[in-house]
Motif scaffolding. Structure first.
Motif, PDB file in Angstrom:
ATOM      1  N   GLN A 192       0.840  -1.195   0.000  1.00 24.63           N
ATOM      2  CA  GLN A 192       0.000   0.000   0.000  1.00 24.63           C
ATOM      3  C   GLN A 192       0.877   1.248   0.000  1.00 24.63           C
ATOM      4  O   GLN A 192       1.891   1.321   0.684  1.00 24.63           O
ATOM      5  N   GLY A 193       0.458   2.245  -0.791  1.00 23.76           N
ATOM      6  CA  GLY A 193       1.184   3.508  -0.850  1.00 23.76           C
ATOM      7  C   GLY A 193       2.369   3.502  -1.783  1.00 23.76           C
ATOM      8  O   GLY A 193       3.018   4.537  -1.953  1.00 23.76           O
ATOM      9  N   ALA A 194       2.680   2.365  -2.418  1.00 27.69           N
ATOM     10  CA  ALA A 194       3.833   2.283  -3.307  1.00 27.69           C
ATOM     11  C   ALA A 194       3.458   2.744  -4.714  1.00 27.69           C
ATOM     12  O   ALA A 194       2.278   2.774  -5.089  1.00 27.69           O
ATOM     13  N   HIS A 195       4.475   3.104  -5.462  1.00 29.82           N
ATOM     14  CA  HIS A 195       4.276   3.467  -6.874  1.00 29.82           C
ATOM     15  C   HIS A 195       4.443   2.195  -7.713  1.00 29.82           C
ATOM     16  O   HIS A 195       5.460   1.502  -7.614  1.00 29.82           O
ATOM     17  N   ALA A 196       3.451   1.886  -8.537  1.00 29.65           N
ATOM     18  CA  ALA A 196       3.467   0.660  -9.334  1.00 29.65           C
ATOM     19  C   ALA A 196       3.337   1.008 -10.817  1.00 29.65           C
ATOM     20  O   ALA A 196       2.628   1.947 -11.191  1.00 29.65           O
ATOM     21  N   VAL A 197       4.042   0.237 -11.618  1.00 33.66           N
ATOM     22  CA  VAL A 197       3.962   0.354 -13.078  1.00 33.66           C
ATOM     23  C   VAL A 197       3.545  -1.008 -13.622  1.00 33.66           C
ATOM     24  O   VAL A 197       4.259  -1.995 -13.433  1.00 33.66           O
ATOM     25  N   VAL A 198       2.376  -1.060 -14.263  1.00 35.19           N
ATOM     26  CA  VAL A 198       1.870  -2.298 -14.859  1.00 35.19           C
ATOM     27  C   VAL A 198       2.101  -2.209 -16.365  1.00 35.19           C
ATOM     28  O   VAL A 198       1.514  -1.351 -17.035  1.00 35.19           O
ATOM     29  N   GLU A 199       2.955  -3.080 -16.868  1.00 32.29           N
ATOM     30  CA  GLU A 199       3.284  -3.086 -18.299  1.00 32.29           C
ATOM     31  C   GLU A 199       2.524  -4.222 -18.970  1.00 32.29           C
ATOM     32  O   GLU A 199       2.711  -5.393 -18.648  1.00 32.29           O
ATOM     33  N   LEU A 200       1.657  -3.859 -19.911  1.00 30.09           N
ATOM     34  CA  LEU A 200       0.832  -4.831 -20.629  1.00 30.09           C
ATOM     35  C   LEU A 200       1.450  -5.079 -21.991  1.00 30.09           C
ATOM     36  O   LEU A 200       1.415  -4.222 -22.875  1.00 30.09           O
ATOM     37  N   ASP A 201       2.033  -6.239 -22.175  1.00 31.31           N
ATOM     38  CA  ASP A 201       2.683  -6.600 -23.435  1.00 31.31           C
ATOM     39  C   ASP A 201       1.820  -7.650 -24.132  1.00 31.31           C
ATOM     40  O   ASP A 201       2.132  -8.830 -24.167  1.00 31.31           O
ATOM     41  N   GLY A 202       0.693  -7.225 -24.668  1.00 32.78           N
ATOM     42  CA  GLY A 202      -0.222  -8.130 -25.353  1.00 32.78           C
ATOM     43  C   GLY A 202      -1.141  -7.351 -26.259  1.00 32.78           C
ATOM     44  O   GLY A 202      -1.130  -6.111 -26.282  1.00 32.78           O
ATOM     45  N   THR A 203      -1.952  -8.060 -27.037  1.00 29.42           N
ATOM     46  CA  THR A 203      -2.846  -7.407 -27.986  1.00 29.42           C
ATOM     47  C   THR A 203      -4.311  -7.613 -27.648  1.00 29.42           C
ATOM     48  O   THR A 203      -5.174  -7.133 -28.372  1.00 29.42           O
ATOM     49  N   PHE A 204      -4.611  -8.328 -26.552  1.00 29.37           N
ATOM     50  CA  PHE A 204      -6.011  -8.606 -26.231  1.00 29.37           C
ATOM     51  C   PHE A 204      -6.210  -8.598 -24.720  1.00 29.37           C
ATOM     52  O   PHE A 204      -5.391  -9.116 -23.972  1.00 29.37           O
ATOM     53  N   MET A 205      -7.318  -8.006 -24.287  1.00 31.47           N
ATOM     54  CA  MET A 205      -7.712  -8.029 -22.882  1.00 31.47           C
ATOM     55  C   MET A 205      -9.232  -8.163 -22.838  1.00 31.47           C
ATOM     56  O   MET A 205      -9.957  -7.351 -23.414  1.00 31.47           O
ATOM     57  N   ASP A 206      -9.744  -9.198 -22.175  1.00 32.68           N
ATOM     58  CA  ASP A 206     -11.189  -9.360 -22.115  1.00 32.68           C
ATOM     59  C   ASP A 206     -11.768  -8.543 -20.963  1.00 32.68           C
ATOM     60  O   ASP A 206     -11.042  -7.897 -20.190  1.00 32.68           O
ATOM     61  N   HIS A 207     -13.095  -8.574 -20.827  1.00 26.61           N
ATOM     62  CA  HIS A 207     -13.773  -7.701 -19.873  1.00 26.61           C
ATOM     63  C   HIS A 207     -13.422  -8.058 -18.428  1.00 26.61           C
ATOM     64  O   HIS A 207     -13.257  -7.184 -17.572  1.00 26.61           O
ATOM     65  N   ALA A 208     -13.287  -9.353 -18.144  1.00 27.95           N
ATOM     66  CA  ALA A 208     -12.976  -9.765 -16.771  1.00 27.95           C
ATOM     67  C   ALA A 208     -11.616  -9.228 -16.342  1.00 27.95           C
ATOM     68  O   ALA A 208     -11.452  -8.718 -15.223  1.00 27.95           O
ATOM     69  N   ALA A 209     -10.617  -9.351 -17.210  1.00 30.08           N
ATOM     70  CA  ALA A 209      -9.284  -8.848 -16.884  1.00 30.08           C
ATOM     71  C   ALA A 209      -9.290  -7.332 -16.749  1.00 30.08           C
ATOM     72  O   ALA A 209      -8.625  -6.763 -15.860  1.00 30.08           O
ATOM     73  N   TYR A 210     -10.034  -6.654 -17.621  1.00 31.12           N
ATOM     74  CA  TYR A 210     -10.099  -5.190 -17.554  1.00 31.12           C
ATOM     75  C   TYR A 210     -10.697  -4.736 -16.218  1.00 31.12           C
ATOM     76  O   TYR A 210     -10.187  -3.822 -15.571  1.00 31.12           O
ATOM     77  N   GLU A 211     -11.801  -5.386 -15.811  1.00 30.47           N
ATOM     78  CA  GLU A 211     -12.444  -5.000 -14.550  1.00 30.47           C
ATOM     79  C   GLU A 211     -11.513  -5.260 -13.365  1.00 30.47           C
ATOM     80  O   GLU A 211     -11.411  -4.444 -12.440  1.00 30.47           O
ATOM     81  N   ALA A 212     -10.811  -6.396 -13.387  1.00 31.85           N
ATOM     82  CA  ALA A 212      -9.896  -6.704 -12.283  1.00 31.85           C
ATOM     83  C   ALA A 212      -8.778  -5.678 -12.193  1.00 31.85           C
ATOM     84  O   ALA A 212      -8.402  -5.232 -11.100  1.00 31.85           O
ATOM     85  N   LEU A 213      -8.257  -5.290 -13.330  1.00 35.59           N
ATOM     86  CA  LEU A 213      -7.149  -4.334 -13.353  1.00 35.59           C
ATOM     87  C   LEU A 213      -7.617  -2.956 -12.885  1.00 35.59           C
ATOM     88  O   LEU A 213      -6.939  -2.294 -12.083  1.00 35.59           O
ATOM     89  N   GLN A 214      -8.777  -2.512 -13.354  1.00 33.58           N
ATOM     90  CA  GLN A 214      -9.267  -1.200 -12.976  1.00 33.58           C
ATOM     91  C   GLN A 214      -9.685  -1.157 -11.494  1.00 33.58           C
ATOM     92  O   GLN A 214      -9.462  -0.155 -10.811  1.00 33.58           O
ATOM     93  N   ASP A 215     -10.289  -2.232 -11.006  1.00 34.08           N
ATOM     94  CA  ASP A 215     -10.667  -2.266  -9.577  1.00 34.08           C
ATOM     95  C   ASP A 215      -9.436  -2.181  -8.691  1.00 34.08           C
ATOM     96  O   ASP A 215      -9.429  -1.460  -7.674  1.00 34.08           O
TER      97      ASP A 215
END
Length: 819
Positions: free
Chosen positions: A463-486
């Motif tokens: 908690q409180g840390a700076h994070a960088v999420v690097e997405l190296d792909g061409t497809f993301m479905d709705h479940a993964a998108y919701e998990a990442l945004q939440d």
């Protein structure tokens, strides 16, 4: 003041006379010349492909004539030229070996009927779903088979029907060379390779004659003059020409043969039609008015041509890349060119038999062998390697060589499906900490199957840390998108910060340029500010302004006007576009400004905020200085596909660079140049002119008036006088466009001005110092507003040739192979 010349739009007056009646069979001159160019290529290639299949040589001429006349008349791609294709060589040779020639003609007729059925079912678009790696692998396998077989004829022997047998027999064939055959073949290959590379003005004139025709003609003449004894073309009498017969054998084998022929003919023709559409769309003028191809109709045309060709004893017919490319490049404007080429083949077949029978078979074999080698394209290999589809390409190629075309294609499709499933189900997620920053790297497709592992990895970030999420792909479905945004929402709510980069995050400007740029900062729009409240100021504005905003009759794009791009979904919508500042009445300025800013804050700012925050922390590090005109229609970030921090832009009336030390000079341009080169360290400077430039028009039409007061505009335009003098010098080195002459004096001056301002640029001390150190490059650019097309100055600046910047025009060869 606008730096561009407004274009007057005249309303067409009603016709007073009835429209002239056109002749029913009128043929344009461009079609006639294009048909001759295609005919000269088709004649030797048709004979060579017939030789490679083991069919009667007349069968190649029959297929060429039928493909031109029947497929050209009925098909849905007017500019595609059909005939015997190298991609069908292996299939046809195998059919002749198994069933005989007459039965092969019958199978061709059945394949044509199958194509008619597919065309009636309107499934043509389904053929485009085949992976390009499978198509390229199929063509490469066919090319290897052709080259190995024809190599035996080049060396003076006879090939076998099996590739592996031909490879095993090659050492023995090398030990028993036929010097005459090798000499003629070597001469054919030399002419074929050297002819397109003839230098100078005479070379440009000679290169208009097709290289295959020159190669075969030269080899034939050399064989006749030296008296070499070689097997030559033998065209039997038409009275003994074999027609189609019913195939005999196991029903399953015949069905497989028909399906193979149908598959190869259909896929090659449909992909070729799509590629021809791209080539035709890239042309300008009346030649670009053809609509998109009707693929279902093209399938019907190919089916009808195969029925007629097979019934008359001809080879299978498909769209041919080399002939289609020649047809488009020769300026054909309708299907008449394709049909005329077929008529010319018929005339040659009836009247030129004595001449054709002098051609050595070794010359035709060398020609077809070169075509086969070109089908194994290094460009295709690099493309599939970049998309990580080498296993599909390799499996298809080896399958075609060892097993056969249909088996190889099925093997390639199977490997492609397995590879897609592997990528979909295997996602690698790693986490590491570097200097207090937690990096989460996701490699592969992000689907619901990977959500549990993604959630476990993300919850390792404190908690409180700076994070960088690097997405190296061409497809993301709705479940993964919701998990990442939440996770991102909860992490930032607890005092942390999260930055998403890659295909689904914000803009990410890499420290080192990637060979495949994924940044798409501009998307299509059309008159995006034309919607005004009812009775608003725009409705009561000048009719010309309403017309430009899209509330009047649509304006046809012409030199100096911007034809809006086709509408489409916008991932990032700009708050202003070309000509916005010149299509608004004074009363609407505050409202337009506030509305544009509001749109940016609401739609665009959330997408670019993280990137702009990074640039604010790190400072600007642009890679190039872009010096262009102040014309409101030139949006530099749009035409260069650049984003925040990429360009250091200087704009002025006429894209002028005052020479250093000149009286009444302008230190602002010189200061910007010095700052960009010495402080920012840009690696390139581009001077960009454009069509319809008002400054160039003013220079051309201005009359010397000593009594006139020296206004700021007059003083500024004095820096463009050297460009005017350069154009008037008439020394034969005037800057020009590579593909067409300048439309008028204004365009000639716009091109000349770019070259002249580059010369002024070199005189600045900071630029000269950087050029001498090899740390800086200078580029000239011309942007045609009405065509939305950019031209780059190629070679030394004094040559002054601007080349069109477009996608590689070898799509036809990439999709269908070189023949």
């Amino acid at each position: 003041m606008s730096a561009s010349v407004p274009t007057r739009v005249h309303s067409p007056s009603p016709p007073t006379d009835p429209p002239p009646r056109h002749r029913r069979f009128a043929v344009a001159g461009a079609d006639l010349s294009a048909s001759v160019a295609v005919f000269l290529i088709a004649l030797p290639l048709s004979l060579g492909i017939a030789l490679a299949t083991g069919a009667p040589l007349q069968a190649g001429l029959v297929a060429a004539a039928v493909g031109g006349i029947v497929a050209g008349r009925i098909g849905g791609c007017p500019l595609q030229v059909s005939g015997p294709a190298a991609g069908l060589t292996v299939v046809t040779a195998d059919l002749i070996h198994r069933y005989g020639w007459r039965a092969t003609c019958g199978i061709t007729v059945l394949a044509g009927l199958a194509q008619l059925g597919l065309g009636c079912l309107r499934v043509a678009r389904g053929a485009l779903a085949v992976s390009p790696a499978v198509v390229h692998g199929m063509l490469a396998g066919i090319g290897v088979t052709i080259a190995v077989a024809q190599l035996h004829i080049v060396l003076g022997g006879n090939p076998d029907s099996s590739v592996l047998t031909n490879l095993r027999a090659l050492p023995n064939q090398l030990a028993h060379l036929d010097p005459a055959a090798v000499s003629v073949s070597a001469l054919t290959l030399t002419l074929l390779l050297a002819w397109p590379r003839l230098p100078g003005a005479p070379g440009r004139l000679l290169r208009k004659v097709p290289a295959p025709l020159v190669a075969v003609t030269g080899a034939t003449a050399a064989a006749l003059l030296t008296g070499l004894s070689l097997p030559r073309v033998d065209l039997p009498s038409w009275s003994s020409h074999a027609l189609a017969g019913l195939p005999e054998g196991p029903a399953l084998g015949v069905v497989a043969a028909v399906l193979t022929t149908t598959l190869v003919c259909s896929v090659q023709s449909l992909l070729g039609a799509v590629a021809v559409d791209k080539m035709a769309a890239a042309r300008t003028g009346p030649q670009a008015r053809l609509g998109r191809s009707d693929l279902d109709r093209e399938l019907l045309g190919q089916g009808a041509a195969n029925i007629v060709s097979g019934a008359l004893g001809g080879l299978p017919v498909a769209g041919v890349a080399v002939r289609s490319t020649a047809n488009v490049n020769a300026g054909a404007v309708s299907r008449n060119s394709t049909m005329l080429h077929g008529v010319l083949v018929v005339i040659a077949t009836l009247l030129m038999v004595p001449l054709l029978e002098h051609i050595p078979l070794a010359a035709l074999a060398a020609l077809v062998m070169a075509v086969g080698i070109q089908m194994v394209s290094l460009h295709h290999i690099r493309t599939v390697n970049r998309h990580r589809e080498v296993p599909v390409y390799a499996a298809t190629t080896l399958g075609v060589v060892v097993l056969g075309v249909l088996e190889g294609v099925l093997l390639g499709v199977a490997v492609a499906v397995v590879l897609a499933l592997h990528r979909l189900t295997h996602t690698r997620i790693t986490h590491e900490e570097q200097e207090g920053v937690h990096h989460v790297h996701v490699r592969g497709q992000l689907t619901f199957l990977a959500v549990p592992r993604l959630s476990r990895t993300l919850h390792r970030v404190p908690q409180g840390a700076h994070a960088v999420v690097e997405l190296d792909g061409t497809f993301m479905d709705h479940a993964a998108y919701e998990a990442l945004q939440d996770w991102r929402t909860s992490h930032t709510a607890r005092g942390g910060s999260a930055e998403l980069t890659g295909g689904h995050g914000t803009f990410h400007r890499a420290e080192t340029p990637s060979p495949t740029c994924r940044c798409r900062p501009w998307t299509p729009w059309r008159n995006h500010q034309c919607a005004m409240p009812s009775g608003g100021p725009a409705e009561n504005a000048d009719p010309r302004a309403a017309h430009a905003r899209g509330t009047g009759t649509p304006e046809t794009a012409s030199p100096g006007t911007a034809g809006g791009p086709a509408p489409g979904p916008a991932a990032l919508t700009p708050t202003s576009g070309p000509a916005d500042a010149t299509t608004t009445t004074p009363d609407t300025y505050p409202h337009e400004l506030a509305r544009g800013i509001s749109s940016f804050q609401r739609n665009t700012a959330p997408l670019v905020r993280d990137e702009l925050a990074r640039l604010a922390r790190e400072g600007q590090r642009p890679s190039q200085l872009f010096l262009t005109c102040a014309d409101s229609r030139l949006v530099t970030s749009m035409i260069t596909a650049s984003g925040p921090g990429d360009l250091f832009v200087v704009r002025n009336v006429g894209n002028l660079v005052p020479p250093p030390g000149e009286e009444h000079g302008d230190d602002s341009v010189a200061a910007a140049i010095e700052y960009a080169v010495d402080v920012l360290g840009v690696r390139s400077i581009t001077v960009c002119g454009h069509s319809g430039c008002g400054a160039m028009q003013a220079l051309l039409t201005a009359e010397p008036d000593v009594a006139a007061p020296p206004t700021p505009l007059r003083r500024w335009l004095r820096h463009g006088l050297p460009s005017l003098e350069r154009m008037a010098s008439g020394d034969g080195t005037a800057p020009r466009l590579a593909e067409r002459p300048a439309v008028d004096a204004v365009e000639r001056l716009c091109l000349t001005n770019v070259v002249q301002q580059l010369a002024h640029l070199r005189a600045h001390e900071s630029v000269a110092r950087a050029l001498a150190a090899g740390a800086l490059e200078l580029h000239g650019m011309y942007f045609h507003v009405g065509e939305a097309r950019a031209y780059l100055l190629g070679g030394p600046a004094e040559e002054g040739v601007f080349h069109d910047v477009r996608e590689d025009m070898r799509e036809v060869e990439e999709v269908c192979g070189p023949a």
